[in-house]
Design a protein around this motif. Structure first.
Motif, PDB file in Angstrom:
ATOM      1  N   GLN C 252       0.842  -1.207   0.000  1.00 14.36           N
ATOM      2  CA  GLN C 252       0.000   0.000   0.000  1.00 14.36           C
ATOM      3  C   GLN C 252       0.868   1.244   0.000  1.00 14.36           C
ATOM      4  OE1 GLN C 252      -1.897  -1.144   3.695  1.00 14.36           O
ATOM      5  NE2 GLN C 252      -3.858  -1.519   2.628  1.00 14.36           N
ATOM      6  N   ARG C 253       0.504   2.201  -0.827  1.00 15.51           N
ATOM      7  CA  ARG C 253       1.258   3.462  -0.874  1.00 15.51           C
ATOM      8  C   ARG C 253       0.332   4.617  -1.195  1.00 15.51           C
ATOM      9  NH1 ARG C 253       7.206   2.995  -3.483  1.00 15.51           N
ATOM     10  NH2 ARG C 253       7.714   0.869  -2.810  1.00 15.51           N
ATOM     11  N   MET C 254       0.736   5.811  -0.747  1.00 16.65           N
ATOM     12  CA  MET C 254       0.122   7.035  -1.227  1.00 16.65           C
ATOM     13  C   MET C 254       1.214   8.042  -1.521  1.00 16.65           C
ATOM     14  SD  MET C 254      -1.871   7.885   2.284  1.00 16.65           S
ATOM     15  CE  MET C 254      -2.343   9.537   1.810  1.00 16.65           C
ATOM     16  N   ALA C 255       0.971   8.908  -2.499  1.00 19.76           N
ATOM     17  CA  ALA C 255       2.017   9.827  -2.948  1.00 19.76           C
ATOM     18  C   ALA C 255       1.442  11.187  -3.283  1.00 19.76           C
ATOM     19  CB  ALA C 255       2.723   9.255  -4.189  1.00 19.76           C
ATOM     20  N   ALA C 256       2.253  12.211  -3.071  1.00 19.06           N
ATOM     21  CA  ALA C 256       1.912  13.567  -3.497  1.00 19.06           C
ATOM     22  C   ALA C 256       2.941  14.038  -4.519  1.00 19.06           C
ATOM     23  CB  ALA C 256       1.909  14.510  -2.293  1.00 19.06           C
ATOM     24  N   THR C 257       2.455  14.791  -5.492  1.00 19.14           N
ATOM     25  CA  THR C 257       3.295  15.250  -6.607  1.00 19.14           C
ATOM     26  C   THR C 257       3.111  16.745  -6.801  1.00 19.14           C
ATOM     27  OG1 THR C 257       2.969  13.132  -7.739  1.00 19.14           O
ATOM     28  CG2 THR C 257       3.667  14.993  -9.113  1.00 19.14           C
ATOM     29  N   PHE C 258       4.189  17.446  -7.072  1.00 20.15           N
ATOM     30  CA  PHE C 258       4.072  18.828  -7.530  1.00 20.15           C
ATOM     31  C   PHE C 258       5.048  19.049  -8.681  1.00 20.15           C
ATOM     32  CE2 PHE C 258       5.283  23.226  -7.835  1.00 20.15           C
ATOM     33  CZ  PHE C 258       4.042  23.833  -7.918  1.00 20.15           C
ATOM     34  N   VAL C 259       4.508  19.605  -9.769  1.00 15.26           N
ATOM     35  CA  VAL C 259       5.341  19.874 -10.941  1.00 15.26           C
ATOM     36  C   VAL C 259       5.155  21.318 -11.375  1.00 15.26           C
ATOM     37  CG1 VAL C 259       5.816  19.245 -13.344  1.00 15.26           C
ATOM     38  CG2 VAL C 259       5.075  17.491 -11.730  1.00 15.26           C
ATOM     39  N   LEU C 260       6.262  22.031 -11.558  1.00 13.01           N
ATOM     40  CA  LEU C 260       6.266  23.313 -12.268  1.00 13.01           C
ATOM     41  C   LEU C 260       7.010  23.062 -13.573  1.00 13.01           C
ATOM     42  CD1 LEU C 260       6.120  26.467 -12.601  1.00 13.01           C
ATOM     43  CD2 LEU C 260       8.297  26.539 -11.348  1.00 13.01           C
ATOM     44  N   TYR C 261       6.301  23.187 -14.693  1.00 11.41           N
ATOM     45  CA  TYR C 261       6.924  22.874 -15.980  1.00 11.41           C
ATOM     46  C   TYR C 261       7.967  23.923 -16.341  1.00 11.41           C
ATOM     47  CZ  TYR C 261       3.581  19.128 -16.494  1.00 11.41           C
ATOM     48  OH  TYR C 261       2.878  17.970 -16.306  1.00 11.41           O
ATOM     49  N   PRO C 262       9.057  23.545 -17.009  1.00  7.72           N
ATOM     50  CA  PRO C 262      10.208  24.430 -17.222  1.00  7.72           C
ATOM     51  C   PRO C 262       9.983  25.502 -18.297  1.00  7.72           C
ATOM     52  CG  PRO C 262      10.621  22.298 -18.240  1.00  7.72           C
ATOM     53  CD  PRO C 262       9.312  22.183 -17.512  1.00  7.72           C
ATOM     54  N   GLN C 263       9.524  26.704 -17.867  1.00  6.59           N
ATOM     55  CA  GLN C 263       9.336  27.844 -18.795  1.00  6.59           C
ATOM     56  C   GLN C 263      10.004  29.075 -18.213  1.00  6.59           C
ATOM     57  OE1 GLN C 263       5.377  27.436 -21.059  1.00  6.59           O
ATOM     58  NE2 GLN C 263       4.780  27.243 -18.913  1.00  6.59           N
ATOM     59  N   PRO C 264      11.253  29.202 -18.145  1.00  8.55           N
ATOM     60  CA  PRO C 264      12.273  28.189 -18.421  1.00  8.55           C
ATOM     61  C   PRO C 264      12.664  27.422 -17.176  1.00  8.55           C
ATOM     62  CG  PRO C 264      13.339  30.293 -18.188  1.00  8.55           C
ATOM     63  CD  PRO C 264      11.882  30.543 -17.957  1.00  8.55           C
ATOM     64  N   PHE C 265      12.323  27.957 -15.941  1.00 13.48           N
ATOM     65  CA  PHE C 265      12.708  27.223 -14.738  1.00 13.48           C
ATOM     66  C   PHE C 265      11.662  26.169 -14.400  1.00 13.48           C
ATOM     67  CE2 PHE C 265      15.243  31.053 -14.059  1.00 13.48           C
ATOM     68  CZ  PHE C 265      16.439  30.499 -13.634  1.00 13.48           C
ATOM     69  N   GLY C 266      12.104  24.988 -14.085  1.00 12.44           N
ATOM     70  CA  GLY C 266      11.173  23.942 -13.697  1.00 12.44           C
ATOM     71  C   GLY C 266      11.521  23.369 -12.339  1.00 12.44           C
ATOM     72  N   PHE C 267      10.501  22.793 -11.710  1.00 14.64           N
ATOM     73  CA  PHE C 267      10.681  22.199 -10.391  1.00 14.64           C
ATOM     74  C   PHE C 267       9.740  21.008 -10.297  1.00 14.64           C
ATOM     75  CE2 PHE C 267       9.117  21.896  -5.996  1.00 14.64           C
ATOM     76  CZ  PHE C 267      10.315  21.614  -5.349  1.00 14.64           C
ATOM     77  N   GLN C 268      10.214  19.955  -9.708  1.00 16.17           N
ATOM     78  CA  GLN C 268       9.399  18.752  -9.624  1.00 16.17           C
ATOM     79  C   GLN C 268       9.704  18.067  -8.299  1.00 16.17           C
ATOM     80  OE1 GLN C 268       9.614  16.744 -13.468  1.00 16.17           O
ATOM     81  NE2 GLN C 268       9.381  14.778 -12.434  1.00 16.17           N
ATOM     82  N   ALA C 269       8.669  17.672  -7.574  1.00 15.01           N
ATOM     83  CA  ALA C 269       8.881  16.987  -6.300  1.00 15.01           C
ATOM     84  C   ALA C 269       7.809  15.933  -6.131  1.00 15.01           C
ATOM     85  CB  ALA C 269       8.822  17.975  -5.138  1.00 15.01           C
ATOM     86  N   GLU C 270       8.211  14.772  -5.637  1.00 17.84           N
ATOM     87  CA  GLU C 270       7.262  13.705  -5.328  1.00 17.84           C
ATOM     88  C   GLU C 270       7.712  13.004  -4.056  1.00 17.84           C
ATOM     89  OE1 GLU C 270       5.022  11.741  -8.616  1.00 17.84           O
ATOM     90  OE2 GLU C 270       7.013  11.719  -9.522  1.00 17.84           O
ATOM     91  N   TYR C 271       6.752  12.545  -3.308  1.00 11.51           N
ATOM     92  CA  TYR C 271       7.068  11.802  -2.088  1.00 11.51           C
ATOM     93  C   TYR C 271       5.991  10.760  -1.884  1.00 11.51           C
ATOM     94  CZ  TYR C 271       9.790  11.129   2.128  1.00 11.51           C
ATOM     95  OH  TYR C 271      10.642  10.612   3.078  1.00 11.51           O
TER      96      TYR C 271
END
Lengths: 384, 384, 384
Positions: C252-271
């Motif tokens: 069993q798992r649960m996850a959260a995701t956040f993505v800022l698409y690179p225009q031009p800076f991008g950031f991505q995090a998941e846990y």
């Protein structure tokens, strides 16, 4: 003159995609609804029947084919939903067809077929699973050749008009078998598809069929027979099972077929008799035994607003061995199936089928194994 | 002005089938006619030689390729007639080529090739089996690399005019090798295609070749050499065979090639010398030993009413080991072959070849094994 | 009237190559430069890391896909760089995707997906490796599903405008995940791709995501969870390891995701957090244990004269088991990667990446195994 100069120009070379075509189909299944007995299974039919079965892909086929020359046709069909001997990985790739036809005359009325292809024995064996109504072939006919195919050389003959009729029986949604000639003869290894040859003799097969138009209906009676010597592979044997020292067994069958194509009522019947290796639980040994079995299929074709419906009922019986399974497993099968195939669009089909089955399947490890039960089976099919 | 406005419009994006192409070939064989000795076999050549051989598919190739950009070319070639280690299933799928070329200049005179591809060692190794006259490559040259390929990085250089000539030598039916540069150098794993790397060193290879036109005839002399360390895989070892503790053996060869393309008379000769692992039946051990061998081929090209005939005679000799076989099996081979390739249409070829062979092939399990005999071999090939 | 007669003619049947398309990609790698510790490896990431690694092909994909009808889409993706259980042959063929979508409405805002496909759990899992910047997925997210896929049935919903946005996020080079709906739910076998189902229960999964435009920037937050029972396969067990008698463990798992698409800076995090089987070296047994882990990715998109550059930095952490590896191997991973992807032309990419890693990975055979080190990794990718 202008016309002359035009006609004297060379025809442009056709592009690759004009001579080679790609098509295929995929079958996704679920067999666990309304299941009454998880020990009721059928190895050759569908390994995802019964206990621990789940969602499965029964077939993933991509077909590369084309008419390369008036006398040369080819057909390559790998399956991407196979397993290989010695590996537990699902969805590996194994060849189904790889053959080419060379016409002996310009119209290819006489054709030699070389490579791995279906053995012309049994209408149901030759009919593509893409077109068959019941989810699996009948045990009686299909036990002749695992995966229906072998490596060999075949000679087919059919008049051009009959070849066109064979083609229409598939294209028009009448669930035909494809064109294996009016007369077909062949020689092949005899160990079934993708298995190494184990003796120095080839199997031989012959078949005669004819699609007839009678009063607006189309019927097709056929007769077929094959003969050879099957060598049980050592990796099929349970430790302790008795067998002939050289593992060689006669493998001979003959079958009769009758098909009435569904316009709108259809009827299909096949029966075969023969002999081959079969496990005997009383003696713990693989013996040459008689076998017989077949099926009756009633179907109906209903077209409604561009959609197709094919309700069907199939009853089958088989008493004999399966030479390609463990210890040439012994079978007695009584089974009835009631289902419907629904094609809402040409690229998608859904089959719902209720199966009521009584199967004895016995080998050295399970010498007393009769299973009865019912289950609902679902198949979604993609055609591309 | 109208012209300007037209030219300023963007070119339409090409369709996928205009940049990616598919072609392929299939070889169906039968090797059992006029066979005098069923124990005469050749594992690397064709596993359906000899006892229990039957109809077989030696190669089923589907090639996906294309020039994606003036500097990027790719080539993917799975084989659908392979067997995998640990499995007895025939006609499984295994990669032959998967490489892409990146041009260092706009004309790609300098190209880097990455992925799995043929090692530039030996004309016969690089010539496609689709084009080769003899059914199998010679033991002497082909023992260098099982399946002719490995994973690595290569640099090829050739002037544009020579690149076009390499291309024509294949397209015009002259049985060329394809374009592996006038100069080629590379580094690769060294365990041969589809086998895991087993050491931390790469093999290196270099080759120089040049196709020359002399008095209307085309000749191509070449020199090539490679060096590395081969690690005999534990799954190749018979239980009891002696070997170096670390299983590492030098693996070095150099070869000379001369080709006269058939216009209409052709001649081809290659010879290589080197050293590598080889089973020694006197000591029951795998030892580093010298090896040498090659072949002579005489051929002739006859064109008649759009049909092609290539009669040929090949004689070969090899004395050395095959590093990729059981116990680095020891070989001594003397063989002569006389045959003819007939192409009635471009999509179909038939090779009939008589082989007279004297082969010693010995490993720990068969330490005294010399087989002599003759056989007639047939191959039907489909080209698409 | 002329117009009428034209419009009443049936539309010509489209050619096969207009409805079926083929595309693909190939990744060739070399991981041995600047390597400080050959015992630092990662089985799920890339088997050519570390000792005896060499040139390798990580992925060879050919994709057959097409919109066959307004409601029917299909996608077949074999991988030609796989290995099969029980075989040491490299570059065999194994299925990745084989699914078809059936639209429940004409715009397919609601779609049922049947077959083998990616489980909608984790942005990084769903993003194609063709588009991902880091060479391998993070251990934390990717340990959920080996090869990211399973056999099952899924329901996806997304409004048409969002479906078009999902599509643009890939096509415009923003490294999107593709369209797995705004809301996705599904049931699947739960033993991961190409492995047999081993129990009578299905896993279930649910996910919600939404790509939002805020001030010219695009962000995509998501939540997802799955639950099921994983059965450790007997062929994963070391002889002697202790485990539950029935080998069944909660998964069993649960996850959260956040993505800022690179225009031009991008950031991505998941846990993600959860529990599942994990080897415990203190008790020599496979036990149900908690797991947690994720990653942060910073990236930047630079376009210069038609070329693309994506510098990136990724840091990841994972503490938990890998259910699909030997003895449900126990992991603790701390890793940082700094790299750049360079696309000189659309058909070719080069990734250079430096990895600094501290990995504990322990099973019954290696119960005390922490490896630290750095290495430079290179990947050349072909897109066709």
């Amino acid at each position: 003159q202008a016309a002359d100069s035009v006609s004297s120009e060379p025809a442009p070379t056709p592009k690759w995609y004009q001579t080679v075509s790609i098509r295929g189909y995929v079958q996704a299944r679920y067999n666990r609804l309304l299941e009454t007995n998880p020990d009721l299974t059928c190895e050759q039919c569908d390994r995802s029947w019964g206990r621990n079965g789940g969602f499965s892909l029964r077939r993933i086929r991509i077909i590369f084919f084309g008419q390369l020359h008036e006398r040369v046709y080819f057909y390559l069909q790998p399956d991407f939903a196979s397993t290989l001997s010695g590996s537990s990985s699902l969805n590996a790739t194994l060849l189904r067809d790889a053959y080419f036809d060379v016409g002996l005359d310009k119209a290819s009325q006489f054709r030699v077929r070389l490579g791995q292809s279906k053995i012309p024995f049994g209408f149901e064996n030759m009919q593509s699973s893409q077109n068959r109504l019941a989810l699996d072939r009948s045990d009686g006919i299909n036990s002749s050749f695992s995966n229906e195919r072998d490596l060999g050389a075949f000679l087919y003959w059919a008049p051009t008009a009959v070849r066109q009729r064979f083609s229409r029986l598939v294209k028009d949604g009448l669930k035909g078998s494809g064109d294996y000639g009016v007369v077909g003869i062949g020689a092949f290894n005899g160990q079934t598809a993708n298995r190494p040859e184990l003796n120095n003799q080839r199997h031989v097969v012959a078949r005669v069929t004819y699609p007839l138009e009678i009063g607006g209906q189309l019927i097709e009676p056929a007769l077929q027979a094959y003969s050879g010597e099957y060598v049980v592979n050592r990796d099929q044997l349970s430790s302790g099972v008795k067998h002939r020292p050289d593992l060689r067994y006669p493998d001979q069958r003959m079958a009769a077929t009758f098909v009435l194509y569904p316009q709108p009522f259809g009827f299909q019947a096949e029966y075969n008799v023969g002999r081959g290796p079969e496990f005997n639980p009383r003696t713990d040994s693989i013996e040459t035994q008689r076998l017989h079995g077949g099926y009756l299929l009633l179907n109906y074709r209903l077209q409604h607003k561009g959609q197709q419906f094919y309700p069907f009922l199939r009853a089958q019986y088989y008493d004999g061995g399966k030479k390609h399974e463990r210890d040439a497993r012994s079978y007695q099968v009584r089974e009835a199936e009631l289902g419907v195939e629904w094609q809402p669009f040409p690229s998608f089909e859904l089959v719902t089928m209720y199966t009521l089955s009584n199967r004895r399947f016995e080998d050295f490890q399970k010498p007393d194994n009769r299973q009865r039960g019912g289950l609902l089976r679902l198949q979604a099919q993609l055609n591309f």
